[in-house]
Design an enzyme around this catalytic site. Structure first.
Site, PDB file in Angstrom:
ATOM      1  N   SER A  11      38.595  33.007  29.601  1.00  0.00           N
ATOM      2  CA  SER A  11      38.235  34.418  29.465  1.00  0.00           C
ATOM      3  C   SER A  11      38.332  34.835  28.015  1.00  0.00           C
ATOM      4  O   SER A  11      39.155  34.306  27.253  1.00  0.00           O
ATOM      5  CB  SER A  11      39.177  35.297  30.302  1.00  0.00           C
ATOM      6  OG  SER A  11      38.993  36.665  29.996  1.00  0.00           O
ATOM      7  N   TYR A  65      47.505  37.875  31.889  1.00  0.00           N
ATOM      8  CA  TYR A  65      46.225  37.219  32.157  1.00  0.00           C
ATOM      9  C   TYR A  65      45.756  36.437  30.928  1.00  0.00           C
ATOM     10  O   TYR A  65      45.363  35.266  31.023  1.00  0.00           O
ATOM     11  CB  TYR A  65      45.196  38.270  32.552  1.00  0.00           C
ATOM     12  CG  TYR A  65      43.806  37.729  32.799  1.00  0.00           C
ATOM     13  CD1 TYR A  65      43.541  36.878  33.873  1.00  0.00           C
ATOM     14  CD2 TYR A  65      42.746  38.079  31.967  1.00  0.00           C
ATOM     15  CE1 TYR A  65      42.262  36.393  34.112  1.00  0.00           C
ATOM     16  CE2 TYR A  65      41.468  37.597  32.194  1.00  0.00           C
ATOM     17  CZ  TYR A  65      41.233  36.762  33.266  1.00  0.00           C
ATOM     18  OH  TYR A  65      39.964  36.283  33.495  1.00  0.00           O
TER      19      TYR A  65
END
Length: 247
Positions: free
Chosen positions: A136, A149
């Site tokens: 990501s 995350y």
């Protein structure tokens, strides 16, 4: 199984995983489709001759060895795409050990153990294989509430780079794709937590607009195919111009 090349796709029930399955099928690959949502997998793929459905909760990393054995009963694989993952928006001062573990187990530890198991002798096609991890853009920039995350994806990218030379000795390539904001169910859930102004700011930060799952799937298929045979240990950013926009 014939001469067909088989690719494992985790997170195959939605988003980038689902889109990549479709594009891989168009390219003539067979698919081992894995996700926790059994019903979703059945609805999507039960009539697909070239899709083998293996539902599994990969966050239970202790069972990944059993998962790999089950896959091996179907075929030696030519590729692995790890799309399964979760994200959370949590300020640092509210971090909890349980949530941190939940995120790392599926985003990072499961990915690492899948690579470990499928890099063993006899698990991949004799001609070699390609492993692709979905990371990501969060691992490359700051964002409020995304520390856990981002850390899980940053660790994943470090693993990709460090493991590439070792895997190359086994004719296995490994790369990562780092998407920006893509319009998936996960992102929709994130957007639901934002104010109107925050949503507009996010949209304005993408010169080419927000991505679609297909935009990332195209890169994943390329990395899984022989067209990328001289690429390994890399993280490819796919972000609609986000990181090169004018401030």
């Amino acid at each position: 199984m014939g001469d067909k090349k088989w690719i494992i796709v985790t997170g195959a029930s939605s988003g980038i995983g689902k889109s990549t399955v479709c594009k891989l099928l168009e390219s003539g690959f067979g698919i081992i489709a894995t996700a926790r949502e059994v019903q979703a997998l059945e609805v999507l793929y039960r009539n697909q001759e070239d899709v083998k459905i293996i539902p599994w909760d990969l966050s239970d990393v202790a069972t990944i060895k059993d998962y790999s054995k089950l896959v091996k009963e179907h075929a030696a694989v030519s590729g692995l795409l790890h799309c399964a993952g979760i994200q959370a928006t949590t300020p640092i001062h509210l971090m909890k050990t349980e949530k941190l573990q939940e995120i790392f187990y599926i985003n990072t530890f499961a990915a690492m153990m899948l690579v470990s198991q499928f890099s063993k002798k006899g698990m991949v096609d004799e001609e070699g294989a390609s492993f692709v991890m979905v990371s990501s853009l969060a691992a490359h920039e700051g964002a409020f509430g995304k520390a856990m995350y981002a850390a899980s994806k940053g660790a994943l990218e470090g693993f990709v780079k460090a493991s590439a030379p070792e895997l190359a000795e086994k004719k296995i390539r490994i790369n990562a794709v780092a998407p920006g904001v893509v319009q998936t169910r996960m992102v929709e859930q994130y957007f639901a937590q934002l104010t109107k102004e925050q949503k507009q700011a996010t949209l304005g930060a993408y010169p080419l607009g927000l991505g679609q799952p297909e935009d990332v799937a195209e890169m994943a298929v390329f990395l899984l195919s022989e067209k990328s045979r001289w690429i390994t240990g890399q993280t490819i950013v796919v972000d609609g111009g986000h990181t090169v926009r004018k401030c």
